[in-house]
Design an enzyme around this catalytic site. Structure first.
Site, PDB file in Angstrom:
ATOM      1  N   CYS A 196       0.843  -1.251   0.056  1.00 14.82           N
ATOM      2  CA  CYS A 196       0.000  -0.009  -0.018  1.00 14.82           C
ATOM      3  C   CYS A 196       0.883   1.593  -0.005  1.00 14.82           C
ATOM      4  O   CYS A 196       0.810   2.102  -0.888  1.00 14.82           O
ATOM      5  CB  CYS A 196      -0.973   0.052   1.170  1.00 14.82           C
ATOM      6  SG  CYS A 196      -2.166  -1.296   1.108  1.00 14.82           S
TER       7      CYS A 196
HETATM    8  C1  UDX Z   1      -1.277   0.391   5.404  1.00 12.70           C
HETATM    9  C2  UDX Z   1      -2.262   1.305   6.244  1.00 12.70           C
HETATM   10  O1  UDX Z   1      -1.893   1.368   7.548  1.00 12.70           O
HETATM   11  C3  UDX Z   1      -3.771   0.702   6.011  1.00 12.70           C
HETATM   12  O2  UDX Z   1      -4.482   1.572   6.858  1.00 12.70           O
HETATM   13  C4  UDX Z   1      -4.093   0.704   4.666  1.00 12.70           C
HETATM   14  O3  UDX Z   1      -5.153   0.052   4.379  1.00 12.70           O
HETATM   15  C5  UDX Z   1      -3.095  -0.254   3.806  1.00 12.70           C
HETATM   16  O4  UDX Z   1      -1.722   0.299   4.126  1.00 12.70           O
HETATM   17  P1  UDX Z   1      -0.146  -1.937   5.791  1.00 12.70           P
HETATM   18  O5  UDX Z   1       0.419  -2.051   4.743  1.00 12.70           O
HETATM   19  O6  UDX Z   1      -0.896  -3.486   6.214  1.00 12.70           O
HETATM   20  O7  UDX Z   1      -1.319  -1.062   5.890  1.00 12.70           O
HETATM   21  O8  UDX Z   1       0.946  -1.727   6.929  1.00 12.70           O
HETATM   22  P2  UDX Z   1       1.335  -0.607   8.086  1.00 12.70           P
HETATM   23  O9  UDX Z   1       1.066  -1.368   9.493  1.00 12.70           O
HETATM   24  O10 UDX Z   1       0.686   0.468   7.851  1.00 12.70           O
HETATM   25  O11 UDX Z   1       3.108  -0.484   7.780  1.00 12.70           O
HETATM   26  C6  UDX Z   1       3.402   0.155   6.738  1.00 12.70           C
HETATM   27  C7  UDX Z   1       5.014   0.208   6.678  1.00 12.70           C
HETATM   28  O12 UDX Z   1       5.173   0.985   7.621  1.00 12.70           O
HETATM   29  C8  UDX Z   1       5.443  -1.267   7.328  1.00 12.70           C
HETATM   30  O13 UDX Z   1       6.517  -1.588   6.479  1.00 12.70           O
HETATM   31  C9  UDX Z   1       5.783  -0.936   8.648  1.00 12.70           C
HETATM   32  O14 UDX Z   1       6.803  -1.809   8.985  1.00 12.70           O
HETATM   33  C10 UDX Z   1       6.181   0.419   8.584  1.00 12.70           C
HETATM   34  N1  UDX Z   1       6.281   1.270   9.664  1.00 12.70           N
HETATM   35  C11 UDX Z   1       4.677   1.368  10.307  1.00 12.70           C
HETATM   36  C12 UDX Z   1       7.355   1.944  10.351  1.00 12.70           C
HETATM   37  O15 UDX Z   1       8.244   1.596   9.826  1.00 12.70           O
HETATM   38  N2  UDX Z   1       7.258   2.567  11.535  1.00 12.70           N
HETATM   39  C13 UDX Z   1       5.780   2.686  12.161  1.00 12.70           C
HETATM   40  O16 UDX Z   1       5.843   3.460  13.184  1.00 12.70           O
HETATM   41  C14 UDX Z   1       4.773   2.225  11.583  1.00 12.70           C
END
Ligand code: UDX
Length: 444
Positions: free
Chosen positions: A281
């Site tokens: 995403c």
């Molecule tokens: C995301 C959105 O959160 C969600 O609302 C949408 O519908 C789809 O995309 P997702 O891709 O499952 O969800 O992952 P998410 O938990 O958001 O993490 C995204 C990325 O950011 C991951 O690689 C995660 O490791 C990274 N991340 C997230 C960080 O590096 N630090 C953080 O504090 C949070």
């Protein structure tokens, strides 16, 4: 789901809807299971007979906490899967389009699957008398429903949107790894519609969800989705950039995030510095926003930087490791491959560029991940895999943590030849660290 007095059955039947969902990927399957869990009657349509058979056999085609349990009690009474889109649309009140929207090389999203499904639905609506609502739930760039989906539906059905059939845009905000939880307990339900009537039909479907409902127009609903993901991705790139500065200052970014996150205007979420964001995403959605911004004549300087900072972060991980450790001919253990904990998904995972850099530097890489190794084998070559953390650490001279799986909070380093660890997620509890382990953090 025990026996119910007759009038309650009628009442429940009146309140419950017949829903069809097209596409059984993350959004489609979780949406189908979630609505069935709420007592609606759902048919999930997919072109893949294997997935259809798996769902009807109560075998989830994707790994998500809680999904197996739901399938166990909603299939087949409330949820069935089918290859027959025509029958599903004919026999339902609303159809949710949940198919993939891949990126094109220029970063824009490709609507071919969404339009194909809209055409099929349009052809069914041509013969259908009762009022039917078509809902776009795939992540589609603002303007897509009005400019691409409605014209296809009207052309194929020979009917008028908002008059002969309804159109709604209902974005999904679920995260991988906690998808069932997020779907059933959303922060908000966004319903974009052409008119109140269509929006009311979909609001009724969400009647038993405890979340604020936001009624807007179609384009605004699409924009809320992209803006949410772009801002969350911006938070991650922001904290990674600040984290890199903190490292040079000898300050722990996680202590800084704690202090910053206590400000109610900022909130502590998405302030965890690490090797960069990945997944299906954030990278795709920010790129699509960059493309759209340019298309409408706005230079997306900030969003471009979000992507640049994110692309640089795995390189900074590699730089740090190369500065501190000799890699050529060194056995290096990578702990964690998935783009984040809780999923087997390797899409755009920062572990890929890091591992490719380690291999290029001549390291002998062995990897372990509790869920994602099967998928990793498709993406990564020239490395070996071990079934357990312990086997992966055996004889190794450096461990690198790339995904924040809980099992990496406490690690027994004794199988290693040299007990050295580089943590990019601050998941390892350093209070429990064995004597003699040399620890290094990415931004702390
Ligand atoms: C995301 C959105 O959160 C969600 O609302 C949408 O519908 C789809 O995309 P997702 O891709 O499952 O969800 O992952 P998410 O938990 O958001 O993490 C995204 C990325 O950011 C991951 O690689 C995660 O490791 C990274 N991340 C997230 C960080 O590096 N630090 C953080 O504090 C949070």
């Amino acid at each position: 789901m025990g026996k119910k007095p007759f009038n309650r059955i009628i009442l429940i039947h009146f309140l419950k809807m017949d829903i069809s969902v097209v596409g059984s990927g993350y959004v489609g399957l979780i949406t189908s299971a979630g609505f069935a869990e709420k007592g609606h009657s759902v048919v999930c349509v997919d072109i893949d007979p294997k997935k259809v058979d798996m769902i009807n056999a109560r075998k989830p085609p994707i790994y998500e906490e809680g999904l197996q349990d739901i399938l166990d009690h909603v299939v087949p009474d409330y949820l069935t899967a089918s290859l027959d889109l025509e029958k599903a649309v004919k026999e339902s009140d609303a159809t949710f389009i949940c198919v993939g929207t891949p990126s094109d090389n220029d970063g824009s999203i490709n609507l071919k699957y969404v339009k194909e499904v809209a055409a099929q639905i349009g052809r069914v609506l041509k013969e259908k008398d009762s009022y039917h609502v078509v809902v776009t739930k795939s992540t589609i760039i603002p303007g897509s429903t009005e400019e691409h989906v409605i014209p296809v539906l009207e052309k194929e059905s020979g009917k008028k949107a908002g008059k002969d059939f309804g159109v709604v845009m209902n974005p999904e905000f679920l995260r991988e790894g906690v998808a069932v939880e997020d779907f059933l307990n959303p922060d908000r339900i966004v319903i974009g519609s052409l008119n109140d009537r269509d929006g009311n039909v979909i609001e009724k479907i969400y009647k038993d969800f405890k979340a604020p409902v936001l009624r807007v127009n179609l384009k605004t609903a699409e924009m809320i989705k992209y803006t949410s993901n772009s801002l969350l991705a911006t938070k991650v790139s922001f904290i990674n950039e600040i984290g890199n500065v903190c490292k040079r200052l000898g300050v722990d970014i996680y202590d800084v995030s704690k202090g910053v996150g206590l400000d109610h205007r900022i909130s502590p979420s998405f302030l965890n510095a690490g090797p960069g964001f990945g997944g299906s995403c954030f990278p795709k959605d920010v790129k699509a926003m960059v493309h759209k911004a340019r298309e409408v004549g706005i230079e997306p300087i900030l969003l471009e930087s979000v992507l640049e900072v994110n692309a640089r972060q795995p390189k900074i991980v590699l730089e740090r490791i190369k500065m501190k450790y000799q890699l050529k001919g060194t056995r290096v253990t990578v702990l964690g491959l998935a783009f984040k904990a809780g999923t087997d998904d390797m899409r755009e995972s920062p572990s890929v560029p890091v591992i490719e850099g380690l291999v290029e530097a001549g390291a002998d890489v062995v990897a372990y991940d509790p869920q994602a190794m099967e998928n990793a084998r498709q993406e990564l070559s020239g490395i070996s895999y071990e079934k357990t953390q312990r086997d992966a650490l055996a004889g190794s001279e450096l461990a690198i943590i790339l995904t924040e799986w809980d099992e990496f909070k406490k690690i027994d380093f004794s199988p290693m030849k040299k007990m050295r660890v580089f943590d990019t997620r601050k998941i390892l509890n350093t209070d429990l660290l064995q004597k003699g382990v040399e620890y290094e953090g990415l931004c702390w």
